[in-house]
Design an enzyme around this catalytic site. Structure first.
Site, PDB file in Angstrom:
ATOM      1  N   GLY A 115       0.790  -1.409  -0.025  1.00  0.00           N
ATOM      2  CA  GLY A 115       0.255  -0.086  -0.005  1.00  0.00           C
ATOM      3  C   GLY A 115       0.926   1.348  -0.035  1.00  0.00           C
TER       4      GLY A 115
ATOM      5  N   ASP B 223       0.218   3.389   3.899  1.00  0.00           N
ATOM      6  CA  ASP B 223      -0.674   4.104   3.465  1.00  0.00           C
ATOM      7  C   ASP B 223      -1.646   4.679   4.437  1.00  0.00           C
ATOM      8  OD1 ASP B 223      -1.350   1.541   4.152  1.00  0.00           O
ATOM      9  OD2 ASP B 223      -2.442   0.863   2.025  1.00  0.00           O
TER      10      ASP B 223
ATOM     11  N   ASP C  76      -5.475   2.746  10.368  1.00  0.00           N
ATOM     12  CA  ASP C  76      -7.106   2.239  10.500  1.00  0.00           C
ATOM     13  C   ASP C  76      -7.040   2.126  12.032  1.00  0.00           C
ATOM     14  OD1 ASP C  76      -9.549   1.885  10.310  1.00  0.00           O
ATOM     15  OD2 ASP C  76      -9.171  -0.070   9.221  1.00  0.00           O
TER      16      ASP C  76
ATOM     17  N   LYS D 131      -7.582   7.369   9.794  1.00  0.00           N
ATOM     18  CA  LYS D 131      -9.210   7.051   9.921  1.00  0.00           C
ATOM     19  C   LYS D 131      -9.664   7.346  11.244  1.00  0.00           C
ATOM     20  CE  LYS D 131     -10.609   3.680   6.655  1.00  0.00           C
ATOM     21  NZ  LYS D 131     -11.169   2.432   6.358  1.00  0.00           N
TER      22      LYS D 131
ATOM     23  N   PHE E  84     -14.335   3.422   3.515  1.00  0.00           N
ATOM     24  CA  PHE E  84     -13.426   2.527   2.846  1.00  0.00           C
ATOM     25  C   PHE E  84     -13.041   2.973   1.633  1.00  0.00           C
ATOM     26  CE2 PHE E  84     -11.351  -0.729   0.453  1.00  0.00           C
ATOM     27  CZ  PHE E  84     -10.782  -1.686   1.605  1.00  0.00           C
ATOM     28  N   VAL E  85     -11.605   3.357   1.698  1.00  0.00           N
ATOM     29  CA  VAL E  85     -11.026   4.258   0.584  1.00  0.00           C
ATOM     30  C   VAL E  85      -9.958   3.392  -0.347  1.00  0.00           C
ATOM     31  CG1 VAL E  85     -11.208   6.337   1.793  1.00  0.00           C
ATOM     32  CG2 VAL E  85      -9.254   5.098   2.184  1.00  0.00           C
TER      33      VAL E  85
ATOM     34  N   ASP F  63      -5.941  -0.477  -1.889  1.00  0.00           N
ATOM     35  CA  ASP F  63      -6.524  -1.090  -2.814  1.00  0.00           C
ATOM     36  C   ASP F  63      -8.047  -1.769  -2.419  1.00  0.00           C
ATOM     37  OD1 ASP F  63      -5.313  -2.952  -1.076  1.00  0.00           O
ATOM     38  OD2 ASP F  63      -5.906  -4.583  -2.134  1.00  0.00           O
TER      39      ASP F  63
ATOM     40  N   ARG G  17      -5.136   0.550  -6.871  1.00  0.00           N
ATOM     41  CA  ARG G  17      -4.142   1.062  -6.219  1.00  0.00           C
ATOM     42  C   ARG G  17      -3.539   2.372  -7.310  1.00  0.00           C
ATOM     43  NH1 ARG G  17      -2.182  -2.289  -1.979  1.00  0.00           N
ATOM     44  NH2 ARG G  17      -2.528  -4.475  -2.502  1.00  0.00           N
TER      45      ARG G  17
HETATM   46  P1  IMP Z   1      -4.946  -1.464  10.546  1.00  0.00           P
HETATM   47  O1  IMP Z   1      -4.021  -2.297  11.021  1.00  0.00           O
HETATM   48  O2  IMP Z   1      -6.390  -1.689  10.892  1.00  0.00           O
HETATM   49  O3  IMP Z   1      -4.397   0.052  10.859  1.00  0.00           O
HETATM   50  O4  IMP Z   1      -5.069  -1.466   9.014  1.00  0.00           O
HETATM   51  C1  IMP Z   1      -3.947  -0.977   8.117  1.00  0.00           C
HETATM   52  C2  IMP Z   1      -4.166  -1.807   6.877  1.00  0.00           C
HETATM   53  O5  IMP Z   1      -5.343  -1.946   6.621  1.00  0.00           O
HETATM   54  C3  IMP Z   1      -3.529  -0.680   5.906  1.00  0.00           C
HETATM   55  O6  IMP Z   1      -2.190  -0.934   5.567  1.00  0.00           O
HETATM   56  C4  IMP Z   1      -4.266  -0.961   4.689  1.00  0.00           C
HETATM   57  O7  IMP Z   1      -3.612  -2.181   3.898  1.00  0.00           O
HETATM   58  C5  IMP Z   1      -5.823  -1.739   5.224  1.00  0.00           C
HETATM   59  N1  IMP Z   1      -6.732  -0.677   5.197  1.00  0.00           N
HETATM   60  C6  IMP Z   1      -7.278  -0.128   6.392  1.00  0.00           C
HETATM   61  N2  IMP Z   1      -8.240   0.518   5.767  1.00  0.00           N
HETATM   62  C7  IMP Z   1      -8.413   0.567   4.506  1.00  0.00           C
HETATM   63  C8  IMP Z   1      -9.334   1.385   3.495  1.00  0.00           C
HETATM   64  O8  IMP Z   1      -9.957   2.121   3.958  1.00  0.00           O
HETATM   65  N3  IMP Z   1      -8.782   1.010   2.169  1.00  0.00           N
HETATM   66  C9  IMP Z   1      -8.051   0.171   1.839  1.00  0.00           C
HETATM   67  N4  IMP Z   1      -7.157  -0.467   2.635  1.00  0.00           N
HETATM   68  C10 IMP Z   1      -7.214  -0.275   4.153  1.00  0.00           C
HETATM   69 MG    MG Z   2      -1.597  -2.068   3.735  1.00  0.00          MG
END
Ligand code: IMP
Ligand code: MG
Length: 172
Positions: free
Chosen positions: A38, A94, A97, A125, A146-147, A153, A159
């Site tokens: 990402g 990227d 979340d 987010k 969701f973006v 992706d 992407r």
């Molecule tokens: P986290 O571990 O929940 O912070 O998620 C991080 C990973 O989830 C990122 O590196 C992304 O690959 C994926 N992700 C989280 N939210 C999104 C979204 O809205 N679109 C696309 N990928 C996301």
């Molecule tokens: Mg990722």
């Protein structure tokens, strides 16, 4: 699909982030570590805006999002990591979340003995974090949608878009 952040605003903010980072590491050298897949677009744009000596490295993180709701299931591949012992490291991803990915990446990178470690993401987010850490730098804060685009992706698609778009139910 609805455009959330257009390409021009992304370029502006990435350039500002690059300038801030260059300021922070003036006179030093920096290893920028991008998380595959990402962060590749951010990595490519950001390193060209950092006016200090920069080395680039990659880490691979695959979460089983979609197949599993368990945020702990993250597989991390450090085989592409350059030697970062006693070096200043900037870890970029990227999106922040829930924060679990960033938290686990930080733990793994620390095991390799960097002199310092800071983090930057393109997107954060709001209202989603499940961890105690925050990224040191974030270009944009976005609502809980969701973006895709600019590296992000959905099912390995989108992407390549130069902007960030929110997926709508009709896109799924
Ligand atoms: P986290 O571990 O929940 O912070 O998620 C991080 C990973 O989830 C990122 O590196 C992304 O690959 C994926 N992700 C989280 N939210 C999104 C979204 O809205 N679109 C696309 N990928 C996301
Ligand atoms: Mg990722």
């Amino acid at each position: 699909m609805k455009t959330l952040i257009d390409a021009e605003r992304i370029q502006q903010e990435v350039a500002r982030l690059g300038a801030r980072i260059a300021e922070q590491y003036r006179g030093e050298s920096l290893t920028v570590l991008g998380v595959l897949t990402g962060s590749i677009v951010l990595l490519a744009d950001l390193i060209r805006c950092i006016d200090v000596k920069v080395r680039v490295g990659l880490i691979q993180a695959s979460s089983y999002r979609g197949k599993s709701v368990n945020p702990g299931e993250l597989s991390i591949n450090m085989e592409l990591l350059p030697d970062i012992r006693n070096r200043r490291v900037l870890l970029i991803d990227d999106i922040f979340d829930t924060g679990h990915t960033m938290q686990q990446m930080i733990e793994r990178v620390r095991q390799h003995g960097p002199l310092s470690l800071t983090t930057a993401v393109l997107l954060r987010k709001l209202g989603r974090s499940e961890v105690d850490i925050e990224p040191d730098h974030a270009c944009f804060e976005i609502p809980d949608v969701f973006v895709v685009g600019y590296g992000l992706d959905y099912d390995d698609d989108y992407r390549h878009l130069p902007y960030i778009a929110a997926l709508e139910d009709s896109d799924l």
